[in-house]
Every structure is written in structure tokens, then in C-alpha cells.
Design an enzyme around this catalytic site. Structure first.
Site, PDB file in Angstrom:
ATOM      1  N   ASP A 108       0.831  -1.206   0.000  1.00  0.00           N
ATOM      2  CA  ASP A 108       0.000   0.000   0.000  1.00  0.00           C
ATOM      3  C   ASP A 108       0.868   1.261   0.000  1.00  0.00           C
ATOM      4  O   ASP A 108       0.763   2.126   0.883  1.00  0.00           O
ATOM      5  CB  ASP A 108      -0.951   0.001   1.206  1.00  0.00           C
ATOM      6  CG  ASP A 108      -2.038   1.058   1.085  1.00  0.00           C
ATOM      7  OD1 ASP A 108      -2.428   1.382  -0.061  1.00  0.00           O
ATOM      8  OD2 ASP A 108      -2.493   1.562   2.134  1.00  0.00           O
ATOM      9  N   GLU A 129      15.397   1.583 -22.781  1.00  0.00           N
ATOM     10  CA  GLU A 129      15.702   0.279 -23.392  1.00  0.00           C
ATOM     11  C   GLU A 129      15.233   0.241 -24.845  1.00  0.00           C
ATOM     12  O   GLU A 129      15.925  -0.283 -25.722  1.00  0.00           O
ATOM     13  CB  GLU A 129      15.052  -0.856 -22.596  1.00  0.00           C
ATOM     14  CG  GLU A 129      15.353  -2.237 -23.152  1.00  0.00           C
ATOM     15  CD  GLU A 129      16.827  -2.597 -23.098  1.00  0.00           C
ATOM     16  OE1 GLU A 129      17.371  -3.020 -24.138  1.00  0.00           O
ATOM     17  OE2 GLU A 129      17.436  -2.471 -22.029  1.00  0.00           O
ATOM     18  N   GLU A 156      20.922   0.274 -31.501  1.00  0.00           N
ATOM     19  CA  GLU A 156      21.660  -0.929 -31.898  1.00  0.00           C
ATOM     20  C   GLU A 156      21.241  -1.403 -33.287  1.00  0.00           C
ATOM     21  O   GLU A 156      22.087  -1.770 -34.104  1.00  0.00           O
ATOM     22  CB  GLU A 156      21.459  -2.044 -30.878  1.00  0.00           C
ATOM     23  CG  GLU A 156      22.195  -1.794 -29.573  1.00  0.00           C
ATOM     24  CD  GLU A 156      22.027  -2.917 -28.569  1.00  0.00           C
ATOM     25  OE1 GLU A 156      21.231  -3.851 -28.814  1.00  0.00           O
ATOM     26  OE2 GLU A 156      22.701  -2.865 -27.526  1.00  0.00           O
ATOM     27  N   GLU A 199      29.253  -5.294 -40.021  1.00  0.00           N
ATOM     28  CA  GLU A 199      30.435  -5.940 -39.454  1.00  0.00           C
ATOM     29  C   GLU A 199      30.972  -5.102 -38.290  1.00  0.00           C
ATOM     30  O   GLU A 199      30.624  -3.938 -38.143  1.00  0.00           O
ATOM     31  CB  GLU A 199      31.524  -6.169 -40.516  1.00  0.00           C
ATOM     32  CG  GLU A 199      32.050  -4.935 -41.201  1.00  0.00           C
ATOM     33  CD  GLU A 199      31.177  -4.427 -42.342  1.00  0.00           C
ATOM     34  OE1 GLU A 199      31.443  -3.294 -42.765  1.00  0.00           O
ATOM     35  OE2 GLU A 199      30.244  -5.104 -42.783  1.00  0.00           O
TER      36      GLU A 199
END
Length: 122
Positions: free
Chosen positions: A50, A70, A77, A86
């Protein structure tokens, strides 16, 4: 010239794209699944203990922040891998910095959770 869509139609489309992105993120990223699990656990803990309105605000803000950062990390990315598939030292640095941002948000979230919940156990 084709008729321009209304502001409302454009906003609804934007919300649809954003929702699609959120679903893709949840379906494809293991880290967001872990964060969703943690969010569920602390939400249940919030009801159990609570917690106050202010504590809810802090908790929900941190859940949103960590998951949003995120998502940005995942996007960074993906675009880095698309641009330079690469290994490249600069791409590695960019990806590390993005991951570091998630780490910082996560540390702050743990600190806030500790401030909220440790006194409940003492």
C-alpha cells in the site's frame, strides 16, 4: 494533388505505429521481457505494501523511463547494425554508450525501489 489527411487521422496513425513498435519490442527483446517481469513484481509489491501516491509516481516514472530508454537502446543498436553490419570500433562505442544509458536508468530505478521498499521490510 492528393487530399491531405486531417490532424486527428495523422495522430491516430502515429499512435498505431507507436503501439506496433512497442509490441515488436516486447516480442523480440529479452531484456524488455525481464524489465516487464520486474515491473509486474514491483507493481504487485506496491499494492501489497500500500505505497503512497508519491511512491507510485516515482515507481511508475522509473518503470516508464527504464523501458523507454531500453527501447531507444534497441533502436540505436538496430540502426548501427544496419549502417555497419560488421564489427567497427566506433559502432561498438555507440552501442556501449546506449547500453550505458539503460544501465544508469536501471541503477536509479533500483535506488528508488530500495528507498520505497527497504523501510517496508524493516
Amino acid at each position: 494533388m492528393p487530399k491531405k489527411e486531417s490532424f486527428l487521422v495523422n495522430r491516430l496513425k502515429s499512435v498505431g505505429f507507436a503501439f506496433k513498435g512497442m509490441v515488436i519490442l516486447i516480442k523480440t527483446e529479452a531484456s524488455i521481457k525481464v524489465q516487464l517481469f520486474i515491473a509486474l513484481v514491483v507493481t504487485i509489491a506496491g499494492f501489497y505494501f500500500d505505497i503512497s501516491k508519491t511512491e507510485w509516481i516515482a515507481q511508475i516514472t522509473m518503470i516508464g523511463l527504464v523501458m523507454s530508454v531500453e527501447g531507444m537502446n534497441t533502436a540505436i543498436e538496430a540502426i548501427a547494425d544496419f549502417i555497419h553490419p560488421e564489427y567497427h570500433e566506433k559502432i561498438g562505442l555507440i552501442k556501449d554508450v546506449a547500453a550505458g544509458a539503460v544501465f544508469i536508468a536501471s541503477i536509479v530505478a533500483v535506488i528508488i525501489a530500495s528507498i520505497i521498499y527497504i523501510p517496508k521490510f524493516i
